[in-house]
Design a protein around this motif. Structure first.
Motif, mmCIF file in Angstrom:
data_model
loop_
_atom_site.group_PDB
_atom_site.id
_atom_site.type_symbol
_atom_site.label_atom_id
_atom_site.label_comp_id
_atom_site.label_asym_id
_atom_site.label_seq_id
_atom_site.Cartn_x
_atom_site.Cartn_y
_atom_site.Cartn_z
ATOM 1 N N THR A 11 32.635 62.928 37.540
ATOM 2 C CA THR A 11 33.465 63.906 37.316
ATOM 3 C C THR A 11 33.302 63.579 34.972
ATOM 4 O O THR A 11 32.424 63.506 34.211
ATOM 5 C CB THR A 11 33.841 65.342 36.958
ATOM 6 O OG1 THR A 11 34.903 65.383 36.770
ATOM 7 C CG2 THR A 11 32.910 66.033 37.582
ATOM 8 N N VAL A 25 22.466 67.014 36.683
ATOM 9 C CA VAL A 25 23.121 66.983 38.034
ATOM 10 C C VAL A 25 21.928 68.338 39.436
ATOM 11 O O VAL A 25 21.919 68.202 39.707
ATOM 12 C CB VAL A 25 24.406 67.306 38.161
ATOM 13 C CG1 VAL A 25 24.458 67.625 39.839
ATOM 14 C CG2 VAL A 25 25.418 65.567 37.825
ATOM 15 N N ALA A 26 22.205 69.749 37.481
ATOM 16 C CA ALA A 26 21.439 70.399 38.371
ATOM 17 C C ALA A 26 20.328 70.245 39.069
ATOM 18 O O ALA A 26 20.204 70.578 40.303
ATOM 19 C CB ALA A 26 21.865 71.323 37.738
ATOM 20 N N SER A 29 19.878 67.826 42.217
ATOM 21 C CA SER A 29 20.199 67.897 43.009
ATOM 22 C C SER A 29 19.575 69.382 43.997
ATOM 23 O O SER A 29 19.359 69.302 44.807
ATOM 24 C CB SER A 29 21.994 68.174 43.431
ATOM 25 O OG SER A 29 21.978 69.264 42.062
ATOM 26 N N THR A 35 26.420 76.874 40.058
ATOM 27 C CA THR A 35 26.908 75.837 41.417
ATOM 28 C C THR A 35 27.710 74.161 41.284
ATOM 29 O O THR A 35 29.231 74.370 41.227
ATOM 30 C CB THR A 35 26.625 75.976 42.978
ATOM 31 O OG1 THR A 35 26.490 76.908 43.460
ATOM 32 C CG2 THR A 35 26.883 74.788 44.002
ATOM 33 N N VAL A 36 27.490 73.953 40.137
ATOM 34 C CA VAL A 36 27.181 72.499 39.741
ATOM 35 C C VAL A 36 28.711 72.465 38.459
ATOM 36 O O VAL A 36 29.731 71.480 38.539
ATOM 37 C CB VAL A 36 26.251 71.443 38.810
ATOM 38 C CG1 VAL A 36 26.151 70.036 38.650
ATOM 39 C CG2 VAL A 36 24.559 71.872 39.844
ATOM 40 N N PHE A 39 31.625 72.819 40.131
ATOM 41 C CA PHE A 39 32.585 71.558 40.752
ATOM 42 C C PHE A 39 32.100 70.383 39.984
ATOM 43 O O PHE A 39 33.856 69.415 39.681
ATOM 44 C CB PHE A 39 30.883 70.605 41.190
ATOM 45 C CG PHE A 39 30.536 68.914 41.907
ATOM 46 C CD1 PHE A 39 31.555 68.557 42.759
ATOM 47 C CD2 PHE A 39 30.266 68.393 40.360
ATOM 48 C CE1 PHE A 39 31.611 67.625 43.108
ATOM 49 C CE2 PHE A 39 30.775 66.154 41.642
ATOM 50 C CZ PHE A 39 31.780 66.730 42.290
ATOM 51 N N SER A 49 27.697 70.946 49.777
ATOM 52 C CA SER A 49 27.374 71.518 47.975
ATOM 53 C C SER A 49 28.021 69.936 46.834
ATOM 54 O O SER A 49 27.279 69.284 46.659
ATOM 55 C CB SER A 49 27.252 72.378 47.560
ATOM 56 O OG SER A 49 26.644 73.506 47.946
ATOM 57 N N GLN A 50 29.493 70.266 47.562
ATOM 58 C CA GLN A 50 30.145 69.133 46.849
ATOM 59 C C GLN A 50 30.027 67.724 47.530
ATOM 60 O O GLN A 50 29.901 67.116 46.871
ATOM 61 C CB GLN A 50 31.632 69.841 47.649
ATOM 62 C CG GLN A 50 32.989 68.388 46.643
ATOM 63 C CD GLN A 50 34.286 68.630 47.287
ATOM 64 O OE1 GLN A 50 34.372 68.688 48.560
ATOM 65 N NE2 GLN A 50 34.646 69.558 46.369
ATOM 66 N N LEU A 53 26.618 66.625 45.552
ATOM 67 C CA LEU A 53 26.740 66.789 44.333
ATOM 68 C C LEU A 53 27.661 65.341 43.548
ATOM 69 O O LEU A 53 27.680 64.874 42.690
ATOM 70 C CB LEU A 53 27.553 67.843 43.677
ATOM 71 C CG LEU A 53 26.587 69.613 43.826
ATOM 72 C CD1 LEU A 53 27.991 70.948 43.437
ATOM 73 C CD2 LEU A 53 25.981 69.160 42.402
ATOM 74 N N TYR A 54 28.485 65.080 45.016
ATOM 75 C CA TYR A 54 29.389 64.150 44.658
ATOM 76 C C TYR A 54 28.335 62.208 44.899
ATOM 77 O O TYR A 54 28.074 62.389 43.708
ATOM 78 C CB TYR A 54 30.596 63.688 45.453
ATOM 79 C CG TYR A 54 31.689 63.115 45.355
ATOM 80 C CD1 TYR A 54 32.544 62.251 44.321
ATOM 81 C CD2 TYR A 54 31.488 61.296 45.794
ATOM 82 C CE1 TYR A 54 33.489 61.617 43.988
ATOM 83 C CE2 TYR A 54 32.233 60.486 45.716
ATOM 84 C CZ TYR A 54 32.950 60.512 44.543
ATOM 85 O OH TYR A 54 34.242 59.519 44.506
ATOM 86 N N CYS A 57 26.271 62.469 41.456
ATOM 87 C CA CYS A 57 26.913 61.855 40.504
ATOM 88 C C CYS A 57 26.780 60.351 40.909
ATOM 89 O O CYS A 57 26.042 59.538 40.108
ATOM 90 C CB CYS A 57 27.948 62.607 40.373
ATOM 91 S SG CYS A 57 27.837 64.190 39.324
#
Length: 92
Positions: A11, A25-26, A29, A35-36, A39, A49-50, A53-54, A57
């Protein structure tokens, strides 16, 4: 599952590379901005979700770094001295 330090590292890199990483990212994804944001602030979110998102990224960082390398190569090519063809004879 990813460790807190791994998420913190990714991040921070996103924040350095992009103007509005949460929005980006939103969008990429398909998850909501809240939610983002959770994170990015290392709050509790669903493991699926984690992971998503990872991964998003990582992909964005990789694209940005590849673009940077490509631009540096272009710059190197453009900054090379212009080589003139030398005339070796008087024939035209």
């Amino acid at each position: 599952m990813y460790q807190t330090e791994e998420i913190k590292t990714i991040t921070r890199k996103m924040i350095k590379l992009f103007d509005s990483p949460v929005s980006l990212v939103a969008t990429e994804s398909g998850l909501s901005r809240p939610t983002v944001s959770k994170f990015f602030n290392r709050k509790s979110i669903r493991p699926s979700s984690q992971e998503l998102l990872y991964d998003v990224c990582l992909e964005l960082i990789e694209k940005k770094e590849n673009k940077r390398r490509s631009n540096l190569q272009k710059e190197d090519r453009l900054n090379q001295p212009f080589k003139r063809a030398t005339q070796t004879s008087m024939e035209l």
